[in-house]
Motif scaffolding. Structure first.
Motif: not given
Length: 292
Positions: A47-48, A217-222, A249-250
């Motif tokens: 995660e960056a 909020y975590i989108t499908a793109s990461g 991760e996603q």
């Protein structure tokens, strides 16, 4: 290897002395708003991103201090047991040390099972950079690392469904007033509403300084966008947090899912070919007696 890692963490924790609480990283890695959990990032996941801290504006503009801290960070998981966090922090409240380079380490002792009573258990040390990259004077001024022990468990209750409870003990910033150690606790719950096209995580916690809350909020793109507030129980010390980051991760989940689909499709093709071959052999065996 795990035994040596545990020995290393215990040695670091024992050598930490007691001083005034210091602020830790926020909205980062596998933690909540500002406290760690008994979980780590899985191997190969990173995660960056960046986060900002804002003080509440006051009527006296001379004392208002907005955007008092800005950090750029990187967190990554190794061997499904170890999580490493690196950060550069610009702290406006400390003009003599405008840039601080810190490192956080967390070691997973027990991995939480999908079912059963076994919780996730982790130990770690935060803000190692204060002793690795800074002078002895900074350490004496109360900039020593914080050690912690954290436990996490997911529960499934009627109506509430899945939610996670996190508790732990720690030194330095987790400590209560003059006490050398303190306790912290938190709750987290994730939602996946259809309209959001992603995951929403809600977090509530209590650390050594007060009550904190956050929403991520975590989108499908990461892409991850998070907002939080610290010391809700003390309006005079209220502090707002914002973070933007990206995780792979996603993407890895999508890659693994694609691999599973390809593997399953290959198995179906093989099974179909085998079934066709067996049918042809059966037809030949049926036709041969008829021809005779």
């Amino acid at each position: 290897m795990l035994r040596y890692l545990i020995s290393l963490f215990l040695f670091i924790s024992i050598t930490i002395t007691v001083s005034n609480p210091v602020r830790g990283e926020v909205l980062t890695g596998s933690g909540l708003v500002d406290v760690p959990t008994g979980r780590v990032l899985q191997h190969g996941i990173f995660e960056a991103g960046t986060y900002l801290g804002f003080r509440q504006a006051t009527t006296d503009r001379s004392t208002a201090n907005l955007a008092d801290a800005v950090a750029v960070r990187l967190n990554f998981g190794l061997f499904d047991r170890l999580e490493v966090g690196l950060a550069h922090l610009w702290d406006e409240n400390d003009p003599d040390a405008t840039v601080a380079r810190t490192a956080n380490l967390k070691l997973l002792l027990l991995k939480e099972g999908e079912s059963g009573v076994v919780p996730g258990v982790a130990i770690g040390v935060e803000r190692l950079g204060n002793t690795i990259f800074s002078s002895d004077a900074d350490a004496e001024a109360g900039e020593m690392p914080s050690a912690f022990f954290a436990v996490s468990k997911t529960f499934n209750l009627p109506r509430v469904h899945l939610f996670s409870l996190h508790v732990g003990v720690g030194t330095q910033r987790f400590a209560f007033e003059e006490s050398p150690i303190g306790v912290f606790a938190g709750l987290s719950k994730e939602f996946r509403p259809a309209f959001a096209r992603g995951d929403i995580a809600m977090r509530l916690e209590f650390d050594g300084s007060g009550v904190n809350a956050g929403l991520q909020y975590i989108t499908a793109s990461g892409l991850q966008i998070a907002f939080g507030a610290k010391t809700l129980n003390n309006p005079d010390e209220l502090r707002y947090l914002a973070a933007v980051s990206w995780t792979n991760e996603q993407m890895l989940e999508q890659i693994n899912e694609t691999k599973r689909l390809i593997r399953r499709a290959t198995e179906l093709v093989v099974e179909t070919k085998r079934a066709i071959s067996e049918k042809k052999e059966a037809d030949k065996a049926t036709e041969t007696p008829s021809a005779q």
